[in-house]
Motif scaffolding. Structure first.
Motif, PDB file in Angstrom:
ATOM      1  N   SER A 218      -4.563   6.207  -1.339  1.00  0.00           N
ATOM      2  CA  SER A 218      -4.082   4.866  -0.025  1.00  0.00           C
ATOM      3  C   SER A 218      -4.828   4.420  -0.489  1.00  0.00           C
ATOM      4  O   SER A 218      -4.353   2.604  -0.127  1.00  0.00           O
ATOM      5  N   ASP A 219      -5.597   3.991  -0.572  1.00  0.00           N
ATOM      6  CA  ASP A 219      -7.102   3.016  -0.317  1.00  0.00           C
ATOM      7  C   ASP A 219      -7.838   2.761  -2.236  1.00  0.00           C
ATOM      8  O   ASP A 219      -7.984   2.065  -2.146  1.00  0.00           O
TER       9      ASP A 219
ATOM     10  N   THR B 174      -4.790  -4.119  -2.680  1.00  0.00           N
ATOM     11  CA  THR B 174      -4.438  -3.802  -1.239  1.00  0.00           C
ATOM     12  C   THR B 174      -5.420  -4.624   0.146  1.00  0.00           C
ATOM     13  O   THR B 174      -5.342  -4.231   0.975  1.00  0.00           O
TER      14      THR B 174
ATOM     15  N   ARG C 200       0.743  -0.794   0.185  1.00  0.00           N
ATOM     16  CA  ARG C 200      -0.004   0.062   0.061  1.00  0.00           C
ATOM     17  C   ARG C 200       1.437   1.114   0.150  1.00  0.00           C
ATOM     18  O   ARG C 200       1.742   1.396   0.588  1.00  0.00           O
TER      19      ARG C 200
ATOM     20  N   ASP D 166      -7.332  -1.224  -3.416  1.00  0.00           N
ATOM     21  CA  ASP D 166      -8.586  -1.849  -2.238  1.00  0.00           C
ATOM     22  C   ASP D 166      -9.664  -2.382  -3.140  1.00  0.00           C
ATOM     23  O   ASP D 166     -10.448  -3.008  -3.080  1.00  0.00           O
TER      24      ASP D 166
END
Lengths: 472, 472
Positions: B419-420, B201, B165, B423
């Motif tokens: 960052s996300d 991630t 990540r 996902d």
């Protein structure tokens, strides 16, 4: 009322310490030597990864194990082998028979100008079938109930109730009520298909399954849960105008199956016929590998029993660990256990089931009558260093011990933090990677302390057939 | 090097303020009146939900829109209608032709004693087929590359690389390299099937798709990504001994399709033939509804252009918003645009693409040469109240403008917090509910400020055919 009872208990207990009386002769208490051993057991359990390893073994080697499936049969074999490997003194199975339901395939899509797939899963007990119809949305069960009879003729009913997140899982009551009740209500309004927003607190495209039932006299209709994002998507589309949906479920009841409650015992040293029961349920839904529901419950109670079995001296009573069959589709294992052991109800001193995930335990309570509250407090005192509060009078028995508790079995509750439980519950995402090993070790420690102390208590915790039960 | 260049630029800029020189005559600058307007535009955009609404419209009404699919065709119609609804002065499409790939169905399971399903998804470009074989695991691409030739004959290669990540998405390089390279490497070792841990991630049972390619001369093999939990499960099973897996992919190339870059313009008031370009890509993968990849990029740049169009007076240059076709399978839209507009490269003053989700923008940079760095700083100063740092010399152009940038187009980068992002990226979970409306409004504000100021700048930002490019 509850506070008052507890206060009276405290007064009684204090009084007996100072001056033995008639009441004191009946008081249940735990010897100081047992308290010391339990404290050591607690620390040893906290330092052990046994519960984590047992849970890993079940969820990895067996994986999904829906009641009556091949996986279920493998789980029964696994549990027997694991009990033996863990050094249990006695291991056996007890048959549990139930109707078998199968999921084979499931698909849905919005049709027309906004054509797109929808992620859904059949509710357990749903019939198969393909339905293509207009969707009518209801904000909750009450709104559906208020729809005029016949108003859903030829339509798919969609209940978009949003379940609330809560540490104690209290949001699940109304959430699962939609699942259990709304399909039958929809049928009475004329619906030919049923959809609900999943009873879950996540925002992933993983629908939550779970059992539903149709009222007698109704013809069941294909019934499924949309993932939370899909329910939101369908709601947004419905704000734009009527929507046709095709839902195809290939699933249904396929006769009768037999599985087994798998039982292991650490034999008591003084009163082996008296039993303290802990456990979880061995079956899972088919979508995930049943890690938080309820591989963790099986793994942590098996580990707790095993750690008690490794003590230099077994406790006075027997510690029995039960991996219950088919909890998910109607507490079949719990009901069978209550029936098969009805005559031994009084020998079952106290029982606790772990079936609420793998989060830390934050509270302890039990059904102990006033004369056993001193022992209950003693248990709570050894649990306290684990961050567990004593909350007398709160809660109730776990699902599989509830039929026996209804007959009079004394129960305890080690309440787990379920804040995240309904993110995973009954979804494909219920997998081993979601389990925190430290939290699981805390659970093992709590169950080991609880079972050991209950098994060492002098005096009982109030188990008695309901009709014979004293209220003290 | 980069710091030095920036410092030289700063010295030059300061010098020109004090004493106009030959260099100053070429300096690109933005009039103070434009700065004031841009600041107002920024605040208006922050208070607007237009970008959120446009993104909601695309992801809801169209949903999945894989290149060449019916959804893609609906997206092209949607984008034209939306540009018109938003008041763009000119709206048109430009054809983009590419090979069409389809996903129809995909299943996998572990066979034998631990039989259980695995959640996987075909990589884009994979052939269909059913493979049943033993799995051989590799920790990463290098380990696979080190396997002896022929050592995977009749086996399924499984690369279990875990992507890291990072805010800037830097973990995706090695993650996506497994996807693009490892299938071909596996073939050269004799493998008949390929599996990878998803380049993602998250820890959900949502596998990440994405395009792969097979080297010339190799016979492609069925290639798929396992969800992260499934990769972990397979790894745990492999620790117990050899595992057989059956993977069935029904997918493949089905001829040629034509889609369209959809383009809308806010016409410049003084130099309408000079263009500032912003945009995102209109296509998505099929599994989700393409919210963060790249509905948000389309929605926020469309909204930014529309807000510029609502100003009392249009900027000097034209603001062009491009919804690129088929980014996912090989930048087809971006390549077509570069080709179709090659002769107009110099008229493209500056370009920025949003294709990294819907997180807040935290940094700004561009390819501005020294003589345009004053204007670049002016843009950065108006972006600063949005929490955006000026980081000259960092980053590069977005994917769809990169072919044109390689030819000499000046680019800017508004770096989003990713960052996300991984996902959700390329999974079923890429849905509208994942977008934070405040973060999206910040993006709209940043793009509106950027495009407006670049369109008001006096002087250019260095776009020029590579062979003619001056280095200043």
């Amino acid at each position: 009322m509850r506070v008052l009872s507890a206060a009276i208990g405290a007064v009684l207990a204090t009084a007996t310490l100072l001056a033995p009386s008639a009441a004191a002769q009946r008081e249940t208490r735990i010897p100081e030597s047992a308290i010391a051993t339990a404290s050591q057991l607690r620390e040893a359990a906290l330092a052990s990864d046994l519960g984590y390893r047992v849970t890993e073994s079940l969820t990895t080697e067996v994986g999904p194990r829906m009641a009556g499936s091949d996986g279920d049969a493998r789980a029964v074999a696994w549990a027997q082998a694991k009990f033996r490997e863990l050094g249990y003194d006695k291991v056996w199975v007890e048959p549990v028979t139930f109707p078998k339901w199968e999921r084979r395939a499931e698909h849905a899509q919005v049709l027309g100008a906004h054509a797109q797939p929808l992620a859904l899963t059949a509710l357990g007990g749903s019939p198969g079938g393909t339905v293509e119809a207009e969707v009518v949305r209801f904000a909750d069960l009450a709104a559906l109930e208020a729809a005029p009879p016949g108003s859903l003729a030829g339509k798919i009913a969609f209940v978009d109730y949003r379940m609330e997140r809560a540490r104690d899982g209290s949001g699940y009551g109304p959430g699962s009520r939609v699942r259990s009740r709304a399909p039958s209500v929809a049928i009475t309004k004329g619906a030919i298909g049923f959809l609900m927003r999943s009873a879950g607190t996540d925002s992933h495209r993983q629908p939550h399954t779970g059992i539903t039932r149709f009222d007698d006299g109704l013809t069941p209709i294909p019934s499924a849960a949309l993932s939370v994002p899909d329910a939101a998507q369908l709601t947004r589309l419905l704000q734009r105008g009527p929507q046709q949906v095709r839902m195809s479920l290939d699933c249904g009841w396929t006769g009768t199956a037999t599985s087994y409650n798998v039982i292991g015992e650490i034999r008591g040293s003084k009163r082996p016929n008296e039993v303290v029961l802990i456990g979880g349920h061995l079956d899972s839904w088919d979508l995930g590998t049943g890690a938080v529901d309820d591989g963790a419950g099986v793994g942590l109670t098996m580990a707790a029993g095993a750690l008690i079995g490794q003590l230099p001296k077994a406790p006075a009573r027997t510690v029995r660990v039960v991996a219950f069959a088919n909890e998910e589709q109607g507490l079949y294992g719990g009901k069978a256990y209550a029936q098969q052991h009805a005559k031994a109800l009084r020998q079952h001193q106290l029982a606790a089931e772990s079936d609420f995930g793998a989060g830390r335990i934050y509270a302890y309570s039990s059904s102990a009558p006033a004369y056993a509250q001193r022992a209950d407090r003693q248990i709570a005192e050894v649990l306290a260093p684990l961050g567990i509060a004593h909350v007398p009078g709160e809660g109730g028995p776990g699902p599989d011990i509830s039929p026996f508790a209804a007959d009079g079995l004394a129960w305890a509750r080690l309440a787990q933090d379920g804040s995240d439980y309904f993110d995973l519950h009954h979804t494909p995402d219920d997998t081993f990677d979601k389990i925190d090993p430290q939290a699981l070790a805390q659970n093992v420690a709590a169950y080991a302390v609880f079972a050991y102390l209950a098994a060492q208590a002098e005096g009982d915790f109030g188990s008695a057939p309901k009709e014979a039960k004293t209220t003290d």
